[in-house]
Scaffold this motif. Structure first.
Motif, PDB file in Angstrom:
ATOM      1  N   TYR A  26       0.799  -1.377   0.018  1.00  0.00           N
ATOM      2  CA  TYR A  26      -0.078   0.026  -0.069  1.00  0.00           C
ATOM      3  C   TYR A  26       1.001   1.288  -0.154  1.00  0.00           C
ATOM      4  O   TYR A  26       1.930   1.227   0.839  1.00  0.00           O
ATOM      5  N   CYS A  28       0.847   5.350   0.169  1.00  0.00           N
ATOM      6  CA  CYS A  28      -0.174   6.814   0.405  1.00  0.00           C
ATOM      7  C   CYS A  28       0.033   7.481  -1.027  1.00  0.00           C
ATOM      8  O   CYS A  28       1.087   7.908  -1.309  1.00  0.00           O
ATOM      9  N   CYS A 225      -6.662   5.945   4.534  1.00  0.00           N
ATOM     10  CA  CYS A 225      -5.724   5.008   4.138  1.00  0.00           C
ATOM     11  C   CYS A 225      -6.030   3.665   4.965  1.00  0.00           C
ATOM     12  O   CYS A 225      -5.953   2.626   4.345  1.00  0.00           O
ATOM     13  N   HIS A 250       0.367  11.270   9.920  1.00  0.00           N
ATOM     14  CA  HIS A 250      -0.178  10.485   9.153  1.00  0.00           C
ATOM     15  C   HIS A 250       0.018   8.886   9.471  1.00  0.00           C
ATOM     16  O   HIS A 250      -0.948   8.354   9.709  1.00  0.00           O
ATOM     17  N   HIS A 251       1.163   8.346   9.184  1.00  0.00           N
ATOM     18  CA  HIS A 251       1.285   6.928   9.502  1.00  0.00           C
ATOM     19  C   HIS A 251       0.964   6.380  10.796  1.00  0.00           C
ATOM     20  O   HIS A 251       0.671   5.346  11.188  1.00  0.00           O
ATOM     21  N   GLU A 254      -2.449   5.954  11.155  1.00  0.00           N
ATOM     22  CA  GLU A 254      -3.197   4.996  10.392  1.00  0.00           C
ATOM     23  C   GLU A 254      -2.995   3.716  11.229  1.00  0.00           C
ATOM     24  O   GLU A 254      -3.710   2.776  11.523  1.00  0.00           O
TER      25      GLU A 254
HETATM   26 ZN   LIG Z   1      -1.804   7.186   3.694  1.00  0.00          ZN
END
Ligand SMILES: [Zn+2]
Length: 475
Positions: A26, A28, A225, A250-251, A254
């Motif tokens: 995956y 982003c 995500c 962000h991560h 997630e």
């Molecule tokens: Zn992302």
């Protein structure tokens, strides 16, 4: 065995796929509110390299790259979620609807992917088409008791996820001590992040909106995500890639969402592309060093040279991107392609010259480099070495079978690089008069060379090149 530097554990680890022979990746993708710049593409190209090398090794790869077309707020990276939606900001500036902005920049992005010869991903899911999945995930987080509702949204309580900060190396205490964050009275902690935003306050007139159990609104950026990777790749991924800038928040967010909602490890190997600087400066629009792919192509650089520049530098080393480097990359690509032409044009000899062993050694060294966290400099050194060896052998001849072996090897590497050209070049036709001039120039050059007058010899050679004649000096 392939080793990858895992940004989460901060060490190289042997890649063990979740499912034998398969890899789920995956990435982003872009937020489609403006043109992606070369720094963005350097990060996407790291993913392309990973995908292509895994395929080269025989893995069946499923690669997902999302399109963020809603919810990414202007100050999401500054740890506040009170900014303006990036698409809405662009919409006002460019006098287009948010939907037009999203599709316009998505189209440009998809076109750049083609120009840079990306291997197609399995799917490029749009956030706006997966809001139901996101709502389901928020419900799941609600069941687990890790989110809470305020007057302006639904927030993830990061104190409920003990590993928050592990990826980026931030402890909660350090975060709280160090950052300036806009105060939101309703939030339990300034660092709690939104999974759902309501249409109140600044976001009252948000154009893209959906119904949800928490009222009309739109999803948080990080949630996209988590929801889309789950839908297409399952609860645990082999690889998750992105730019270094994506690590936090962000991560990090997630991971908190996915692992809490699914009760499983989210990602086995995290890969982050280190930042790109241009002429040793941070890339920015105000410094005028903010290049898009089409800017560079319009300046006369080939897309292949952009592609090769990013592939040939190790993804974890800080890359200083310059026009000089693009020129160097083009020269290297030309050298590879000249070599391929030499092989194609050489007359086969009756005897063999031991090329099969040379190729075997080069392939082993290439794979050794790539297996070591995609170490491109070792991998490329094998190729430069091979070219030197084969050129030497060409002087006394290689067999038809050996010619094929070399070309097959170059083709297999091109499944990764995508910058080699195997089309036999057509030779230019010259009139008898032109032939006469050419022969005279060649003799003239030979005389200069005999006199060791290299300057004049080179000048004559340049004259010949201008006419379309290439000269190679051999034994
Ligand atoms: Zn992302």
């Amino acid at each position: 065995m392939m080793q990858i530097y895992n940004s989460l554990t901060k060490k190289k680890e042997v890649f063990v796929p979740i499912e034998e022979g398969k890899a789920r990746i995956y990435t982003c993708g872009p937020t489609v509110y403006s043109n992606a710049h070369v720094g963005n593409f350097s990060s996407f190209l790291m993913a392309d390299l990973l995908v292509r090398y895994l395929k080269y090794k025989g893995y069946e790869v499923k690669w997902i790259m999302n399109i963020t077309d809603v919810g990414h707020l202007t100050d999401d990276n500054e740890l506040s979620d009170s900014g303006e939606d990036k698409l809405e900001a662009a919409s006002k500036k460019e006098n287009k609807t948010v939907w037009e902005i999203a599709r316009y920049y998505e189209d440009l992005f998809m076109n750049d992917l083609k120009v840079l010869k990306f291997t197609p991903a399995f799917k490029y899911p749009r956030a706006t088409e997966h809001v139901n999945e996101m709502i389901e995930m928020v419900k799941e987080l609600e069941n687990k008791g890790v989110v809470y509702e305020t007057s302006d949204g639904v927030y993830f309580d990061i104190s409920k996820f003990k590993d928050y900060g592990r990826l980026s190396g931030n402890s909660l205490e350090a975060l709280q001590a160090g950052a300036r964050v806009e105060v939101n009275e309703d939030k339990r902690s300034a660092f709690d992040f939104a999974v759902w935003k309501k249409l109140t306050g600044k976001n009252e007139a948000h154009i893209m909106k959906w119904e949800s159990p928490w009222g009309t609104g739109f999803p948080g950026w990080h949630l996209e995500c988590s929801a889309m990777s789950k839908k297409y790749l399952g609860e645990t991924l082999d690889f998750h890639t992105g730019g270094e800038d994506n690590k936090f928040p962000h991560h990090e967010s997630e991971i908190a969402q996915s692992e809490t909602a699914n009760g499983k490890k989210f990602v086995n190997y995290w890969m982050h592309k280190s930042r790109v600087v241009v002429n040793n400066e941070k890339m920015s629009k105000s410094l005028g060093n903010f290049f898009t792919v089409s800017d560079l192509v319009n300046k006369g650089f080939s897309a292949d040279s952009i592609r090769f520049t990013f592939l040939s530098a190790h993804y974890r080393s800080k890359l200083n991107f310059t026009e000089e480097q693009l020129k160097e990359s083009q020269k290297t690509i030309d050298k590879f392609n000249d070599f391929i032409q030499e092989i194609l044009n050489t007359h086969a000899a009756d005897k063999e010259a031991g090329i099969a062993q040379d190729i075997k050694a080069a392939r082993e060294q290439f794979e050794k480099g790539m297996d070591d966290d995609l170490n491109m400099s070792v991998a490329l050194a094998s190729l430069y070495g091979l070219i030197k060896t084969v050129r030497k052998k060409l002087e006394s001849g290689i067999s038809k079978n050996e010619k094929d072996i070399v070309i097959d090897f170059m083709r297999s590497l091109n499944s990764i690089f995508e910058v080699f050209d195997f089309e036999p070049r057509k030779f230019k036709e010259f009139s008898a008069e032109e032939q006469k001039v050419i022969n005279e120039l060649i003799e003239k050059r030979n005389r200069y060379r005999a006199e060791k007058n290299w300057t004049e010899a080179d000048r004559v050679r340049d004259e010949l090149i201008k006419m379309g004649v290439n000269i190679a000096d051999k034994k």
